[in-house]
Design a protein around this motif. Structure first.
Motif, PDB file in Angstrom:
ATOM      1  N   PRO A 110     -17.159 -60.150  19.747  1.00 48.79           N
ATOM      2  CA  PRO A 110     -16.937 -59.036  20.673  1.00 48.79           C
ATOM      3  C   PRO A 110     -18.196 -58.626  21.427  1.00 48.79           C
ATOM      4  CG  PRO A 110     -17.088 -58.225  18.432  1.00 48.79           C
ATOM      5  CD  PRO A 110     -17.097 -59.718  18.341  1.00 48.79           C
ATOM      6  N   ALA A 111     -18.000 -58.089  22.628  1.00 53.22           N
ATOM      7  CA  ALA A 111     -19.113 -57.576  23.429  1.00 53.22           C
ATOM      8  C   ALA A 111     -19.781 -56.421  22.695  1.00 53.22           C
ATOM      9  CB  ALA A 111     -18.600 -57.112  24.792  1.00 53.22           C
ATOM     10  N   GLY A 112     -21.111 -56.432  22.717  1.00 54.19           N
ATOM     11  CA  GLY A 112     -21.861 -55.348  22.097  1.00 54.19           C
ATOM     12  C   GLY A 112     -22.342 -55.624  20.697  1.00 54.19           C
ATOM     13  N   ILE A 113     -21.989 -56.766  20.127  1.00 58.46           N
ATOM     14  CA  ILE A 113     -22.418 -57.052  18.751  1.00 58.46           C
ATOM     15  C   ILE A 113     -23.941 -57.144  18.700  1.00 58.46           C
ATOM     16  CG2 ILE A 113     -22.389 -59.590  18.877  1.00 58.46           C
ATOM     17  CD1 ILE A 113     -20.951 -59.391  16.067  1.00 58.46           C
ATOM     18  N   ASP A 114     -24.524 -56.689  17.606  1.00 55.74           N
ATOM     19  CA  ASP A 114     -25.983 -56.642  17.491  1.00 55.74           C
ATOM     20  C   ASP A 114     -26.478 -57.667  16.478  1.00 55.74           C
ATOM     21  OD1 ASP A 114     -28.559 -55.858  17.948  1.00 55.74           O
ATOM     22  OD2 ASP A 114     -28.296 -53.780  17.293  1.00 55.74           O
ATOM     23  N   ASP A 115     -27.749 -57.968  16.549  1.00 55.29           N
ATOM     24  CA  ASP A 115     -28.369 -58.912  15.634  1.00 55.29           C
ATOM     25  C   ASP A 115     -28.218 -58.424  14.197  1.00 55.29           C
ATOM     26  OD1 ASP A 115     -30.200 -61.256  15.162  1.00 55.29           O
ATOM     27  OD2 ASP A 115     -31.451 -59.663  14.334  1.00 55.29           O
ATOM     28  N   GLY A 116     -27.771 -59.316  13.300  1.00 58.91           N
ATOM     29  CA  GLY A 116     -27.616 -58.959  11.898  1.00 58.91           C
ATOM     30  C   GLY A 116     -26.235 -58.459  11.525  1.00 58.91           C
ATOM     31  N   GLN A 117     -25.396 -58.155  12.505  1.00 57.05           N
ATOM     32  CA  GLN A 117     -24.042 -57.723  12.197  1.00 57.05           C
ATOM     33  C   GLN A 117     -23.183 -58.937  11.862  1.00 57.05           C
ATOM     34  OE1 GLN A 117     -22.873 -55.361  15.647  1.00 57.05           O
ATOM     35  NE2 GLN A 117     -23.453 -53.482  14.606  1.00 57.05           N
ATOM     36  N   SER A 118     -22.056 -58.680  11.216  1.00 52.50           N
ATOM     37  CA  SER A 118     -21.185 -59.788  10.818  1.00 52.50           C
ATOM     38  C   SER A 118     -19.738 -59.502  11.161  1.00 52.50           C
ATOM     39  CB  SER A 118     -21.323 -60.063   9.314  1.00 52.50           C
ATOM     40  OG  SER A 118     -20.926 -58.939   8.563  1.00 52.50           O
ATOM     41  N   LEU A 119     -18.968 -60.562  11.255  1.00 53.68           N
ATOM     42  CA  LEU A 119     -17.534 -60.478  11.500  1.00 53.68           C
ATOM     43  C   LEU A 119     -16.808 -61.009  10.282  1.00 53.68           C
ATOM     44  CD1 LEU A 119     -17.485 -62.074  15.078  1.00 53.68           C
ATOM     45  CD2 LEU A 119     -17.464 -59.640  14.544  1.00 53.68           C
ATOM     46  N   SER A 120     -15.706 -60.374   9.914  1.00 55.01           N
ATOM     47  CA  SER A 120     -14.895 -60.829   8.792  1.00 55.01           C
ATOM     48  C   SER A 120     -13.567 -61.346   9.324  1.00 55.01           C
ATOM     49  CB  SER A 120     -14.666 -59.685   7.801  1.00 55.01           C
ATOM     50  OG  SER A 120     -13.870 -60.123   6.715  1.00 55.01           O
ATOM     51  N   ILE A 121     -13.284 -62.615   9.049  1.00 54.26           N
ATOM     52  CA  ILE A 121     -12.039 -63.229   9.503  1.00 54.26           C
ATOM     53  C   ILE A 121     -11.161 -63.451   8.280  1.00 54.26           C
ATOM     54  CG2 ILE A 121     -11.033 -65.169  10.756  1.00 54.26           C
ATOM     55  CD1 ILE A 121     -13.757 -65.553  12.083  1.00 54.26           C
ATOM     56  N   PRO A 122     -10.111 -62.637   8.114  1.00 57.46           N
ATOM     57  CA  PRO A 122      -9.285 -62.699   6.899  1.00 57.46           C
ATOM     58  C   PRO A 122      -8.599 -64.053   6.713  1.00 57.46           C
ATOM     59  CG  PRO A 122      -8.841 -60.693   8.168  1.00 57.46           C
ATOM     60  CD  PRO A 122      -9.653 -61.598   9.050  1.00 57.46           C
ATOM     61  N   GLY A 123      -8.526 -64.473   5.463  1.00 50.81           N
ATOM     62  CA  GLY A 123      -7.758 -65.655   5.108  1.00 50.81           C
ATOM     63  C   GLY A 123      -8.380 -66.991   5.433  1.00 50.81           C
ATOM     64  N   GLN A 124      -9.604 -66.990   5.975  1.00 57.40           N
ATOM     65  CA  GLN A 124     -10.246 -68.257   6.328  1.00 57.40           C
ATOM     66  C   GLN A 124     -11.280 -68.695   5.294  1.00 57.40           C
ATOM     67  OE1 GLN A 124      -9.517 -70.408   8.650  1.00 57.40           O
ATOM     68  NE2 GLN A 124      -7.906 -69.170   9.560  1.00 57.40           N
ATOM     69  N   GLY A 125     -11.380 -67.941   4.195  1.00 61.13           N
ATOM     70  CA  GLY A 125     -12.279 -68.347   3.115  1.00 61.13           C
ATOM     71  C   GLY A 125     -11.610 -69.390   2.237  1.00 61.13           C
ATOM     72  N   ASN A 126     -12.165 -69.629   1.068  1.00 60.64           N
ATOM     73  CA  ASN A 126     -11.573 -70.605   0.143  1.00 60.64           C
ATOM     74  C   ASN A 126     -10.185 -70.144  -0.282  1.00 60.64           C
ATOM     75  OD1 ASN A 126     -13.775 -72.346   0.158  1.00 60.64           O
ATOM     76  ND2 ASN A 126     -14.782 -71.281  -1.529  1.00 60.64           N
ATOM     77  N   GLU A 127      -9.296 -71.105  -0.464  1.00 60.19           N
ATOM     78  CA  GLU A 127      -7.919 -70.780  -0.819  1.00 60.19           C
ATOM     79  C   GLU A 127      -7.860 -70.243  -2.251  1.00 60.19           C
ATOM     80  OE1 GLU A 127      -3.502 -72.833  -0.352  1.00 60.19           O
ATOM     81  OE2 GLU A 127      -5.307 -73.840   0.357  1.00 60.19           O
ATOM     82  N   GLY A 128      -6.961 -69.272  -2.464  1.00 59.42           N
ATOM     83  CA  GLY A 128      -6.809 -68.689  -3.788  1.00 59.42           C
ATOM     84  C   GLY A 128      -6.134 -69.653  -4.749  1.00 59.42           C
ATOM     85  N   ARG A 129      -6.154 -69.275  -6.016  1.00 64.93           N
ATOM     86  CA  ARG A 129      -5.541 -70.108  -7.052  1.00 64.93           C
ATOM     87  C   ARG A 129      -4.368 -69.391  -7.705  1.00 64.93           C
ATOM     88  NH1 ARG A 129      -8.876 -74.478  -8.692  1.00 64.93           N
ATOM     89  NH2 ARG A 129     -10.865 -74.505  -7.603  1.00 64.93           N
ATOM     90  N   ASN A 130      -3.429 -70.166  -8.145  1.00 64.85           N
ATOM     91  CA  ASN A 130      -2.257 -69.633  -8.844  1.00 64.85           C
ATOM     92  C   ASN A 130      -1.522 -68.573  -8.026  1.00 64.85           C
ATOM     93  OD1 ASN A 130      -3.118 -71.218 -11.081  1.00 64.85           O
ATOM     94  ND2 ASN A 130      -4.476 -69.559 -11.716  1.00 64.85           N
ATOM     95  N   GLY A 131      -1.464 -68.796  -6.721  1.00 66.05           N
ATOM     96  CA  GLY A 131      -0.755 -67.858  -5.860  1.00 66.05           C
ATOM     97  C   GLY A 131      -1.606 -66.716  -5.349  1.00 66.05           C
TER      98      GLY A 131
END
Length: 386
Positions: A235-256
């Motif tokens: 997004p416009a305006g993001i600053d150095d050191g800030q982060s974005l969180s994108i849900p569901g794109q990390g490692n897949e869960g286990r056992n549902g």
């Protein structure tokens, strides 16, 4: 029994304390003096035994009533764990300690004997781990926003076996030892009597399943690591050191369990002209001696490009002009910071003899105006030392 401390004193509670207060006091002390927290500390181990002995009595209404009436003498026949004693027979420490040692976390030891923890439950739904990646963008991209292609390693279910870990065409079998629960209960006789604990099944390693013919693609784990590429909108305006969180794109869960998130840490390159503070932007612009004296239009840089700006006559070096709303936009907002332009007057150098003559004549034409200003300055300076 004469050397035993009063059980209420051991737990640090009043004799009129209710069950909830006694339980809270016990939790606090048990966590503080637990052998796993104080490995090799004999004094902590001794206190841990003492508080468990006290809680075994005071948490049981019948034993507590006897203790309140007769004190330690109520349990002298048979001692702790025998006859009518305040033993730990059937006392499940797993239920108690699981509340502050990680819920389904592994068991723990006491004097070499396992007791307490709820045991590892690897067959329970587990959220996937978050993945962290770093992306570097330019100052302009941070101001206006951009899209970046990002590659990262991600753990996901094996497509060959569907996450079962078993070779295609076969299925995992239910563990016969634990009945598919992944946990087994064990009892041990200790100095305090019989103690009951729950731990991970050693046959299936806590999974509740036995894979006899493992999948060759994932080697029986049910998961593989792949390289994934996605486009991320910054997004416009993001600053150095800030982060974005994108849900569901990390490692897949286990056992549902749900997948983790992809955390994108943003690094912004510094700019050659602009300096950023929050959503405000600062810039220093050089102007000539003549532009400062006579005023007029000058070129200034802005976030949208070069623009004309009028400086007033007699502008002094170091003067700052504010362009409101011309700074960096706030993330996900239409509001913007300000742009601050500070002018720096450049004194001409390398003058010719004729130019020096003309400049001298100009200076003399000011007469007392120039001299009086200088004299006023030195007068203020000398007043400091009177």
């Amino acid at each position: 029994m004469a050397d035993k401390r009063d059980y209420y004193e051991v737990l640090g509670v009043d004799k009129n304390a209710d069950a909830s207060t006694i339980k809270k006091a016990y939790y606090k002390l048990a966590k503080q003096y637990h052998p796993d927290v104080n490995p090799g500390d004999k004094e902590a181990e001794k206190k841990f035994k003492e508080i468990n002995e006290a809680y075994a009595v005071l948490s049981d209404e019948e034993k507590k009533a006897k203790y309140d009436q007769y004190g330690h003498a109520a349990f002298e026949n048979g001692g702790m764990g025998g006859g009518d004693g305040a033993g730990f027979e059937g006392f499940d420490f797993g239920d108690i300690f699981s509340s502050f040692f990680g819920g389904d976390g592994g068991g723990f030891s006491f004097g070499g004997n396992g007791f307490g923890g709820g045991g590892s439950r690897r067959n329970a739904p587990m959220r996937g781990e978050d993945i962290r990646v770093r992306v570097t963008i330019s100052f302009e991209e941070a101001v206006h926003g951009c899209k970046k292609d990002i590659s990262f390693g991600r753990v996901q279910r094996c497509e060959e076996c569907g996450g079962s870990g078993a070779k295609k065409g076969t299925s995992p079998e239910t563990c016969q030892k634990c009945g598919g629960s992944g946990q087994i209960r064990v009892q041990q006789r200790t100095a305090f009597g019989m103690m009951q604990s729950t731990r991970a099944c050693d046959e299936c390693r806590g999974t509740g399943k036995i894979v006899k013919d493992p999948c060759t693609n994932c080697r029986g784990t049910g998961y593989v690591k792949i390289t994934k590429k996605i486009a991320v909108s910054i997004p416009a305006g993001i600053d150095d050191g800030q982060s974005l969180s994108i849900p569901g794109q990390g490692n897949e869960g286990r056992n549902g369990g749900p997948a983790g998130n992809l955390l994108v840490l943003v690094s912004v390159k510094p700019h050659a002209v602009f300096e950023r503070e929050g959503n405000d932007v600062y810039c220093e612009v050089p102007i000539t001696y003549w532009e400062a004296a006579l005023g007029g239009e000058i070129d200034i840089p802005t976030l949208e490009g070069k623009e004309k700006f009028t400086v007033p006559e007699g502008t002094q070096t170091g003067t700052t002009f504010t362009l409101r709303g011309r700074g960096i936009p706030r993330v996900n907002s239409s509001a913007r910071g300000n742009l601050y332009i500070t002018v720096k007057v450049e004194v001409p150098r390398g003058l010719t003899a004729k130019q020096k003559e003309q400049l001298t004549a100009l200076a003399e034409s000011f007469g007392d105006k120039v001299a009086s200003k200088r004299e006023t300055f030195f007068k203020k300076f000398s007043d400091l030392f009177k």
